[in-house]
Design an enzyme around this catalytic site. Structure first.
Site, short mmCIF file in Angstrom:
data_model
loop_
_atom_site.label_atom_id
_atom_site.label_comp_id
_atom_site.label_asym_id
_atom_site.label_seq_id
_atom_site.Cartn_x
_atom_site.Cartn_y
_atom_site.Cartn_z
N HIS A 1 -2.37 -6.87 -1.72
CA HIS A 1 -1.87 -7.89 -0.79
C HIS A 1 -2.96 -8.92 -0.49
CE1 HIS A 1 1.66 -5.48 -0.42
NE2 HIS A 1 1.03 -4.50 0.20
N ASP B 1 5.81 -2.87 -5.59
CA ASP B 1 5.54 -2.30 -4.27
C ASP B 1 6.70 -1.47 -3.74
OD1 ASP B 1 4.50 -1.70 -1.82
OD2 ASP B 1 4.13 -3.75 -1.18
#
Length: 452
Positions: free
Chosen positions: A266, A317
């Site tokens: 991220h 993810d």
């Protein structure tokens, strides 16, 4: 597996389309020099895309957290729904869910997955008789589907920057440092050309400073990739500043020898100094645009990071979407919406957005996976995607427009065939075992919903 030679009309290699190329596939599953062995004729061929961040179990809850709660919803409210779902999953369910997910990944163009795995214990926090039971469920699912895997067991020790103990719902994530290191050593004995075992630190809030120093100094972490969630939400940045007097990426770079072995997942909220330092470290920024959008995380500073020479890869993810095309597309589109300009990833005149992103993400994904992937070159694993050159979306396209059209011309399936490690696992859009795997998955999720 027999040795073979592939004759390719258009091969994506070294950042460009090369015409009329012959490449060999060795018995080992690696790419090698061509020879006189039987040839297969292929059209447009890309290297497979590594998926550098996956929580496989979350695929089964995609779409189940889209009703508004009593207040403003955020990552933190979604997390509670995820914890409740995770509490019902054991080894058999995990294998069924992961195998279905991995079939979807392969059909979309992902040929290797980095599995960020923290469901170590039973739902009540007690260990399984086999401490590696949940890890082995993921390995078995990858083997069944035919996808490569970098398994990343996760260290998860505390519930926040203040060192609070794990909550009841987090207890199954927890392992003591010694048990965690033993798990990595156990799993490394199972490595093979399709399986790599690395390590993951869940986040700075979940790994106290003393434990971070201890685990990074331990022998198992002196080799292999290291991944960490970091700077995903503004709240995380604020808490880190309050407790550690530094921003998360700043703190990590100050306290760990972050280098090319690291993947910072991220890294959404960076200031200018962090952008420059992260790029200079050689680490990979692991970007997950569809999940980050779904959770309302924010937008990564793509232009600034690319201008600083930063490396990146993509991951699906939470698997709200399982498509490298869509994640790369939304990586670009988020920047366009924020800046109100077009072609942000293309940093020089005449550069292609599609080519820039595919080249960066395959290279960064291979680095994060710590495997010989991401390029159609001798010595790399034979992970290949064959595009459907009969598709209307690719009609009248040439080398100058093919990758941009592949990424930006809608959502129709355009990956016709997929090879992983020299083995065709998808032919004519069909996975070799998708009907059986899908039937088992349906039964599993029906049972999970019935017990909710």
């Amino acid at each position: 597996m027999d040795r073979t030679t592939l004759r390719v009309d258009h091969l994506w290699r070294d950042g460009a389309w090369q015409r009329d190329v012959r490449i060999g596939v060795e018995e080992t599953g690696a790419l090698g020099a061509p020879d006189e062995h039987t040839e297969q004729h292929l059209g447009w061929v890309l290297p497979g895309m590594p998926n550098l961040h996956s929580h496989a179990f979350q695929r089964a809850m995609a779409g189940l957290a889209e009703r508004r709660g009593p207040g403003d919803d955020s990552f933190w409210t979604w997390r509670e729904a995820m914890y409740a779902f995770a509490s019902r999953i054991g080894p058999d369910a995990l294998k069924a869910i992961a195998a279905q997910l991995y079939v979807e990944m392969l059909k979309a163009g992902y040929t290797h997955v980095c599995e960020f795995h923290y469901l170590h214990q039973q739902p009540d926090g007690r260990p399984y008789a086999d401490a590696a039971a949940m890890s082995r469920a993921l390995i078995a699912a990858a083997d069944e589907a035919g996808i490569g895997m970098t398994l990343l067991p996760v260290l998860y020790l505390s519930g926040g920057f203040d060192g609070r103990p794990l909550s009841e719902r987090q207890r199954r994530f927890g392992l003591r440092v010694d048990a965690y290191l033993q798990l990595i050593e156990t799993l490394r004995r199972e490595e093979n050309p399709m399986l790599r075992v690395g390590a993951a630190l869940h986040s700075l809030r979940a790994v106290p400073e003393a434990a971070l120093r201890e685990v990074l100094a331990a022998e198992p972490l002196k080799q292999g990739p290291i991944h960490i969630h970091i700077a995903e939400q503004i709240g995380e940045v604020q808490d880190c500043l309050a407790v550690r007097n530094a921003r998360p990426v700043q703190w990590l770079l100050d306290h760990a020898a972050v280098d090319a072995r690291w993947c910072l997942v991220h890294a959404t909220h960076l200031d200018r100094s962090e952008i420059a330092r992260l790029a200079a470290s050689g680490a990979v920024a692991g970007l997950c645009p569809t999940t980050e959008a779904n959770l309302g995380d924010g937008l990564f500073p793509l232009a600034e990071y690319l201008d600083a020479g930063g490396r990146l890869g993509i991951g699906s993810d939470s698997h709200i979407s399982v498509s490298p095309k869509e994640d790369l597309r939304w990586l670009e589109y988020g920047q366009r919406l924020r800046d109100r300009h077009r072609n942000i990833a293309a940093r020089r005149r005449g550069a292609s957005v599609g080519e820039t992103l595919w080249q960066a993400a395959t290279a960064g994904g291979a680095q994060a996976a710590d495997m010989p992937l991401g390029a159609c070159a001798e010595g790399r694993r034979a992970d290949l995607l064959v595009l459907d050159d009969d598709a209307p979306q690719l009609a009248a396209r040439d080398a100058a427009s093919m990758l941009d059209s592949f990424l930006f011309a809608g959502n129709a399936p355009l990956v016709r065939d997929v090879m992983v490690g020299g083995v065709w696992v998808v032919r004519d859009f069909r996975h070799r075992d998708e009907a059986r795997i899908a039937a088992r998955y349906r039964g599993t999720v029906e049972t999970l919903r019935a017990t909710a």
